[in-house]
Design an enzyme around this catalytic site. Structure first.
Site, PDB file in Angstrom:
ATOM      1  CE  LYS A   1       9.023   4.068  29.406  1.00 46.61           C
ATOM      2  NZ  LYS A   1       7.608   4.443  29.274  1.00 46.61           N
TER       3      LYS A   1
ATOM      4  CE  LYS B   1      -3.668   2.434   2.478  1.00 41.44           C
ATOM      5  NZ  LYS B   1      -2.950   3.726   2.538  1.00 41.44           N
TER       6      LYS B   1
END
Length: 558
Positions: free
Chosen positions: A183, A84
């Site tokens: 993080k 796609k």
């Protein structure tokens, strides 16, 4: 890489309607190539007709590398959506050039951009010295600032912060929050340090991040995580604002999850747990999914189990309990409790605050087995990563697994759950409530005004005049026969028209975000015939959005 297998979905738990849908439509859908869009427009048809599941061929161990685990899930989504992405490229390039471009950008998205490893000394209260280790990983800077929590744990490692940072990138993309993922972790057990020592560690860690350019309102914005909260975020904000951010009017936007007095936002503490509730709500009220699981829609009469009674577990438990579900077991690192008649979250919270543990709670019995294997409708793993593995997945009895924690399910366990028709609501969607409300707090700090302050009275007066106008219209038409016709709103409506508080706005925006993202995941799952594989659907959505940013921005210096 992943190997994809597809087969007709004839779930053992499904009711007659779901089985009928599978029988009627499996033949048509089985003729399609894997990952190809479905023609069915009704949710139940695409769900019941076909399912994809996968196995990680190169990584079969029961305790896989966490970052490799996330990369594997990424690969699964990328292989589904690649065609796609190639088709959607609006360039004059050949098919081969387009595919090379797509694969190149996917390779850019996947790895961690930066990992900072730190060590610094602190002097403890007894006069001894200790060297503290810490890390900050920035997975992606396709959007800035980067965003992600800071956790204090002896289990912190480079692999863990890289994995969690990558999850943050995809999590933000899934819920349309314009941040890159990051993080941090400090390798300590906070229970072994005094408050004074923890403040020293937090402030010094903040300075080390600042020196390396790993913190700032437009660069990298930490938040609370495991064993950190408002207190630590307040120390971080004060340290940054008092030093490197002294001349920055937006300095307090360098971190979120702060106390209200320091620029925090109402609703942030409960945001992740509330997001877990809304995430479950969106799927448990979807009849097409519930028919496959052999369940009735809604929370009423559903039982659930919570692993981890921290911030996420507590607030998830509170909201599910409030809407009619019954918590029958709670597990912590030091033990578990069980009561088939239900456990009240407020009573358990009060007991833990007083005694420091859930063990000994008088209205429940100790549970000796694995909390993950308790017979229930909904299992909420809200502790740490890799709790559901190839070893225990066959014994899990829940029909829905709601991933309140980050990465609680290994790829092998994920495959087993799909084979058993267990609905896994994935972490990168379900626990995104925290970063969503952190985004609202960040915007509040940049705008320097609380939500609702500029419009509160105007909205209240407008609603009052609207009701008054209705009343006067009715009196002009009918009043001559019966006098005045007072318009008396119900108590609930009165609260609503009085004007939305900051908490009301935050709660409403969070609910809308979780609902919209759930619909996107459901749509993608149907489009690619993924059935119950919501994790792959969520990764597909995240990859498409991150890819679009890279593709349209262009790739610099290549």
């Amino acid at each position: 890489m992943y190997r994809y297998l597809a087969k007709a979905l004839l779930p053992s738990r499904a009711g007659p309607a779901a089985l009928g849908s599978a029988a009627n439509h499996s033949a048509a859908l089985l003729g399609r190539g894997r990952g190809q869009p479905a023609a069915a427009s009704q949710p139940g048809l695409a769900l019941a007709a076909r399912r994809h599941y996968s196995e990680l061929v190169a990584d079969r161990e029961d305790d896989p590398n966490f970052f490799k685990m996330v990369e594997g899930f990424f690969d699964r989504g990328a292989s589904i959506v690649e065609d796609k992405l190639v088709k959607d490229l609006r360039t004059q390039e050949s098919e081969e050039q387009k595919r090379n471009r797509v694969r190149g950008i996917l390779r850019i998205i996947k790895p961690c951009n930066h990992v900072l490893s730190l060590s610094f000394p602190i002097r403890r209260d007894d006069g001894s010295w200790e060297v503290i280790e810490g890390y900050r990983a920035q997975h992606s800077q396709h959007r800035t600032p980067c965003k992600g929590g800071i956790r204090y744990s002896t289990d912190v490692s480079v692999d863990e912060v890289k994995a969690l940072a990558s999850l943050m990138t995809y999590k933000c993309a899934v819920v349309d929050v314009p941040f890159g993922g990051a993080k941090a972790g400090v390798k300590i057990n906070p229970k072994n340090y005094t408050e004074n020592e923890l403040e020293k560690i937090t402030r010094r860690f903040t300075m080390e991040l600042a020196k390396k350019g790993f913190i700032g309102p437009g660069v990298d914005v930490p938040a609370p995580d495991m064993n950190t909260g408002e207190r630590e975020m307040s120390w971080i904000a004060d340290t940054y604002a008092s030093t490197i951010g002294h001349y920055d009017i937006n300095a307090h936007a360098c971190v979120t999850g702060k106390p209200i007095s320091q620029g925090g936002i109402h609703g942030r503490i409960s945001a992740t747990g509330r997001g877990v509730f809304h995430g479950i709500e969106n799927f448990i009220n979807e009849a097409s999914y519930m028919s496959i699981l052999g369940m009735t829609p809604g929370f009423r009469d559903k039982t659930f189990v919570v692993q981890g009674f921290g911030n996420v577990g507590l607030h998830s438990m509170r909201y599910l309990h409030r809407f009619g579900a019954k918590c029958i077991a709670v597990g912590e690192s030091d033990g578990s409790i069980w009561n088939p008649d239900g456990i009240d979250p407020k009573e358990l919270e009060d007991f833990k605050l007083q005694h420091g543990s859930i063990l000994g709670f008088p209205k429940a019995k100790p549970y000796e087995g694995s909390i993950l294997e308790v017979d229930c409708d909904i299992l909420i793993p809200a502790a740490t990563e890799k709790q559901l593995t190839k070893s225990n997945a066959p014994r899990v009895k829940a029909k829905i697994i709601a991933e309140g924690a980050n990465g609680p399910t290994t790829p092998e366990a994920d495959k087993i759950f799909l084979e058993r028709n267990i609905l896994v609501i994935p972490d990168l969607y379900l626990n995104a409530g925290g970063v969503t409300v952190s985004y609202f707090e960040w915007l509040k700090n940049l705008n320097h005004v609380s939500y609702g302050r500029l419009t509160f009275k105007y909205e209240r007066d407008s609603n009052y005049h609207l009701l008054l106008s209705v009343q006067e219209s009715l009196e002009r038409k009918f009043g001559k026969h019966g006098g005045t016709i007072p318009i008396v709103p119900t108590a609930e409506f009165q609260d609503s028209i009085s004007g939305a508080s900051e908490k009301d706005i935050v709660h409403s925006a969070l609910a809308y975000t979780m609902e919209r993202s759930a619909r996107q995941i459901m749509h993608t799952a149907m489009k690619y015939n993924l059935g119950l594989d919501l994790r792959t659907a969520a990764y597909v959505n995240a990859i498409e959005k991150v890819f679009k940013v890279y593709s349209e921005a262009g790739v610099t210096f290549t």
